[in-house]
Design a protein around this motif. Structure first.
Motif, PDB file in Angstrom:
ATOM      1  N   ARG A   1       0.923  -1.132   0.002  1.00 18.95           N
ATOM      2  CA  ARG A   1      -0.012  -0.112   0.207  1.00 18.95           C
ATOM      3  C   ARG A   1       0.966   1.224   0.237  1.00 18.95           C
ATOM      4  O   ARG A   1       0.568   2.294  -0.282  1.00 18.95           O
ATOM      5  CB  ARG A   1      -0.843   0.008   1.293  1.00 18.95           C
ATOM      6  N   ILE A   2       2.250   1.232   0.543  1.00 18.29           N
ATOM      7  CA  ILE A   2       2.784   2.308   0.918  1.00 18.29           C
ATOM      8  C   ILE A   2       3.656   2.941  -0.513  1.00 18.29           C
ATOM      9  O   ILE A   2       3.435   4.174  -0.602  1.00 18.29           O
ATOM     10  CB  ILE A   2       4.176   2.019   1.610  1.00 18.29           C
ATOM     11  N   ASP A   3       3.982   2.311  -1.504  1.00 22.66           N
ATOM     12  CA  ASP A   3       4.629   2.618  -2.786  1.00 22.66           C
ATOM     13  C   ASP A   3       3.526   3.677  -3.577  1.00 22.66           C
ATOM     14  O   ASP A   3       4.086   4.714  -4.018  1.00 22.66           O
ATOM     15  CB  ASP A   3       5.344   1.511  -3.466  1.00 22.66           C
ATOM     16  N   PRO A   4       2.449   3.118  -3.673  1.00 25.31           N
ATOM     17  CA  PRO A   4       1.332   4.026  -4.368  1.00 25.31           C
ATOM     18  C   PRO A   4       1.266   5.297  -3.819  1.00 25.31           C
ATOM     19  O   PRO A   4       1.102   6.420  -4.271  1.00 25.31           O
ATOM     20  CB  PRO A   4       0.419   3.230  -4.747  1.00 25.31           C
ATOM     21  N   LEU A   5       1.028   5.465  -2.362  1.00 26.74           N
ATOM     22  CA  LEU A   5       0.981   6.434  -1.734  1.00 26.74           C
ATOM     23  C   LEU A   5       2.182   7.454  -1.691  1.00 26.74           C
ATOM     24  O   LEU A   5       1.860   8.657  -1.973  1.00 26.74           O
ATOM     25  CB  LEU A   5       0.664   6.051  -0.225  1.00 26.74           C
ATOM     26  N   VAL A   6       3.299   6.817  -1.739  1.00 31.52           N
ATOM     27  CA  VAL A   6       4.561   7.546  -1.631  1.00 31.52           C
ATOM     28  C   VAL A   6       4.606   8.347  -2.840  1.00 31.52           C
ATOM     29  O   VAL A   6       5.227   9.471  -2.983  1.00 31.52           O
ATOM     30  CB  VAL A   6       5.683   6.827  -1.367  1.00 31.52           C
ATOM     31  N   THR A   7       4.313   7.664  -3.994  1.00 29.05           N
ATOM     32  CA  THR A   7       4.309   8.258  -5.479  1.00 29.05           C
ATOM     33  C   THR A   7       3.428   9.171  -5.601  1.00 29.05           C
ATOM     34  O   THR A   7       3.644  10.350  -6.270  1.00 29.05           O
ATOM     35  CB  THR A   7       3.842   6.966  -6.496  1.00 29.05           C
ATOM     36  N   GLU A   8       2.275   9.304  -5.094  1.00 23.76           N
ATOM     37  CA  GLU A   8       1.210  10.346  -5.152  1.00 23.76           C
ATOM     38  C   GLU A   8       1.826  11.633  -4.353  1.00 23.76           C
ATOM     39  O   GLU A   8       1.550  12.503  -4.797  1.00 23.76           O
ATOM     40  CB  GLU A   8      -0.279   9.981  -4.481  1.00 23.76           C
ATOM     41  N   LEU A   9       2.124  11.092  -3.272  1.00 19.22           N
ATOM     42  CA  LEU A   9       2.745  12.518  -2.294  1.00 19.22           C
ATOM     43  C   LEU A   9       3.794  12.882  -3.053  1.00 19.22           C
ATOM     44  O   LEU A   9       3.795  14.354  -2.988  1.00 19.22           O
ATOM     45  CB  LEU A   9       3.179  11.990  -0.930  1.00 19.22           C
ATOM     46  N   LYS A  10       4.781  12.448  -3.694  1.00 19.64           N
ATOM     47  CA  LYS A  10       5.848  13.194  -4.379  1.00 19.64           C
ATOM     48  C   LYS A  10       5.258  13.933  -5.537  1.00 19.64           C
ATOM     49  O   LYS A  10       5.901  14.880  -5.771  1.00 19.64           O
ATOM     50  CB  LYS A  10       6.659  12.011  -4.895  1.00 19.64           C
ATOM     51  N   LYS A  11       4.414  13.349  -6.173  1.00 20.16           N
ATOM     52  CA  LYS A  11       3.894  14.230  -7.413  1.00 20.16           C
ATOM     53  C   LYS A  11       3.260  15.449  -6.843  1.00 20.16           C
ATOM     54  O   LYS A  11       3.272  16.464  -7.270  1.00 20.16           O
ATOM     55  CB  LYS A  11       2.672  13.339  -8.144  1.00 20.16           C
TER      56      LYS A  11
ATOM     57  N   ILE B   1       4.142  21.847  -6.442  1.00 17.30           N
ATOM     58  CA  ILE B   1       4.318  23.103  -6.167  1.00 17.30           C
ATOM     59  C   ILE B   1       5.720  23.420  -6.229  1.00 17.30           C
ATOM     60  O   ILE B   1       6.135  24.544  -5.548  1.00 17.30           O
ATOM     61  CB  ILE B   1       3.791  23.417  -4.842  1.00 17.30           C
ATOM     62  N   GLY B   2       6.467  22.801  -6.708  1.00 15.72           N
ATOM     63  CA  GLY B   2       8.227  23.353  -7.196  1.00 15.72           C
ATOM     64  C   GLY B   2       9.003  22.598  -5.987  1.00 15.72           C
ATOM     65  O   GLY B   2      10.100  22.990  -5.855  1.00 15.72           O
ATOM     66  N   ALA B   3       8.477  21.757  -5.105  1.00 17.43           N
ATOM     67  CA  ALA B   3       9.151  21.365  -4.225  1.00 17.43           C
ATOM     68  C   ALA B   3      10.529  20.364  -4.758  1.00 17.43           C
ATOM     69  O   ALA B   3       9.935  19.563  -5.642  1.00 17.43           O
ATOM     70  CB  ALA B   3       8.578  20.787  -3.167  1.00 17.43           C
ATOM     71  N   THR B   4      11.642  20.399  -4.162  1.00 13.70           N
ATOM     72  CA  THR B   4      12.824  19.536  -4.332  1.00 13.70           C
ATOM     73  C   THR B   4      12.362  18.189  -3.471  1.00 13.70           C
ATOM     74  O   THR B   4      12.622  18.326  -2.162  1.00 13.70           O
ATOM     75  CB  THR B   4      14.085  19.935  -4.300  1.00 13.70           C
ATOM     76  N   VAL B   5      12.356  16.841  -3.906  1.00 14.58           N
ATOM     77  CA  VAL B   5      11.867  15.841  -2.963  1.00 14.58           C
ATOM     78  C   VAL B   5      13.249  14.851  -2.851  1.00 14.58           C
ATOM     79  O   VAL B   5      13.861  14.425  -3.892  1.00 14.58           O
ATOM     80  CB  VAL B   5      10.555  15.010  -3.444  1.00 14.58           C
ATOM     81  N   ALA B   6      13.554  14.552  -1.611  1.00 14.87           N
ATOM     82  CA  ALA B   6      14.418  13.444  -1.560  1.00 14.87           C
ATOM     83  C   ALA B   6      13.876  12.381  -0.756  1.00 14.87           C
ATOM     84  O   ALA B   6      13.097  12.726   0.110  1.00 14.87           O
ATOM     85  CB  ALA B   6      15.850  14.099  -0.704  1.00 14.87           C
TER      86      ALA B   6
END
Length: 412
Positions: free
Chosen positions: A117-127, A132-137
């Motif tokens: 369940r976690i990978d699809p949620l992480v992908t959505e949050l990163k998008k 909004i222009g955030a750099t994500v690590a």
């Protein structure tokens, strides 16, 4: 920004933790449950957790004003400026991710990585964040539920890479948890783990009369497993010379006792102050050092005695016990790197690099590849570069990707 509806409230987290513990106890009682049934039970018990934390830099950049910003001086300064105080290396030696100015920490967690369940949620949050222009690590960790032989088992305690049961002695804030300590952890008459809520909750100046929050410290520390093993064996050798001089080679029991002297507990959680062999089970926590004031059974330098002195400060320095108890921390550790108690020295580290504009091998494929390597014995990490495609080596800015990859490889 992250939708507030995604963030797990404290109440929801508390209720989920309760149902999850009940699910684990059901699995433990019913050994006939199949793996699929266990997963289904865990799935029904709780959903993924999403936590959102803001740094002092975020408060400043949001321009909320000093009146709405937490006023703790350590929080305002940040970890970089306090590196010397914490005996940390200078920020220039930190991993690249942490050298930048960080504004937000989003923690995403699930009870069982087999639920997917976690990978699809992480992908959505990163998008959402990149929109909004955030750099994500991204940093990935795993709660290592392994038995003492290193075999995966859902009902075993979480262990850290040295092999010891982790997070055993935590301050308890809820009546439910304190009651469980009384009945299932040996009682609380010798050591009371309860703590008032104001030890972790402070008034949030930005959230009205009923708003409270916590200061959250994120630290990524690497464990020197081989160094620990070497020191453990050296101490076990000295124990063997004294315990059985005619056969001075250290036995498994000698090595286990040496590790217990270093940590303060055996790998199963048995306190060495109570006995010199493991076996008490259920990681008992109802003990003090009152009968070991000279540090003979549990050395003063043992990990658990340094982090939770249980009255030593009063005996040694005259510090009131009430003051000592206010300095406990609520710690939640999560392991990164290979999910194993014996990291393989011969396995080469693996860095997986993705570009958000790559259409040949898109980030989702690289990320899934990374997830599948988490159970290998090699150190594995995933990095994602915005707006870079499959031919990143031929385009402007390739030097940054190359330099950061080489710096990462040089650590190992």
């Amino acid at each position: 920004m992250v939708d507030s509806k995604r963030v797990t409230s404290a109440l929801t987290q508390w209720e989920s933790a309760k149902t999850y513990q009940e699910a684990l106890e059901t699995i433990k009682r019913n050994g006939a449950l199949s793996l699929n049934d266990q997963i289904a039970l865990i799935l029904s018990a709780s959903g993924p957790f999403v936590g959102l934390m803001l740094s002092a830099a975020a408060y400043r950049d949001l321009k909320l004003g000093k009146d709405l910003m937490p006023d703790d001086p350590s929080f305002a300064a940040g970890a970089k400026k306090r590196a010397a105080v914490l005996n940390d290396p200078p920020a220039e030696q930190w991993e690249k991710t942490f050298q930048a100015t960080l504004h937000t920490l989003v923690i995403v967690a699930d009870d069982d990585d087999t639920t997917k369940r976690i990978d699809p949620l992480v992908t959505e949050l990163k998008k959402e964040l990149k929109a909004i222009g955030a750099t994500v690590a991204e940093e990935t960790g795993t709660a290592m539920r392994l038995d003492e032989k290193g075999q995966a088992k859902s009902t075993t305690p979480v262990r850290e890479h040295f092999g010891f049961a982790d997070g055993v002695s935590q301050p308890l804030f809820f009546a439910r948890d304190i009651e469980r300590a009384k009945t299932r952890r040996g009682g609380i008459d010798q050591y009371d783990p309860s703590a008032p809520l104001d030890q972790v909750l402070v008034k949030d100046p930005a959230d009205g009369d009923n708003g409270y929050g916590s200061y959250f410290v994120y630290r990524k520390l690497q464990q020197d497993v081989q160094g620990f093993r070497d020191d453990e064996l050296a101490l076990a050798t000295e124990i063997a010379k004294l315990a059985h001089p005619k056969t001075p080679a250290p036995t498994d029991d000698d090595i286990a006792l040496a590790g217990a002297y270093m940590v303060g507990r055996f790998k199963d959680g048995t306190p060495v102050v109570d006995r010199d062999v493991p076996g008490l089970g259920s990681a008992p926590n109802n003990f003090s050092f009152d009968r070991d004031v000279d540090g003979v059974r549990c050395p003063f330098q043992a990990h658990i005695r340094k982090t939770n002195p249980r009255g030593d400060k009063q005996r040694q320095f005259g510090v009131p016990v009430t003051q000592e108890r206010t300095q406990r921390i609520a710690r939640r550790a999560i392991s990164f790197g290979p999910v194993t108690l014996e990291p393989g020295e011969k396995d080469n580290p693996l860095l997986l690099v993705a570009g958000t504009a790559d259409r040949i091998v898109p980030p989702s494929v690289v990320h899934e590849n990374h997830r599948r390597h988490l159970h290998s014995e090699a150190v594995t990490e995933y990095r994602e570069y915005p707006d870079r495609d499959h031919g990143t080596c031929f385009h402007e800015g390739w030097e940054r990707v190359a330099d950061e990859s080489l710096s990462w490889a040089a650590q190992w």
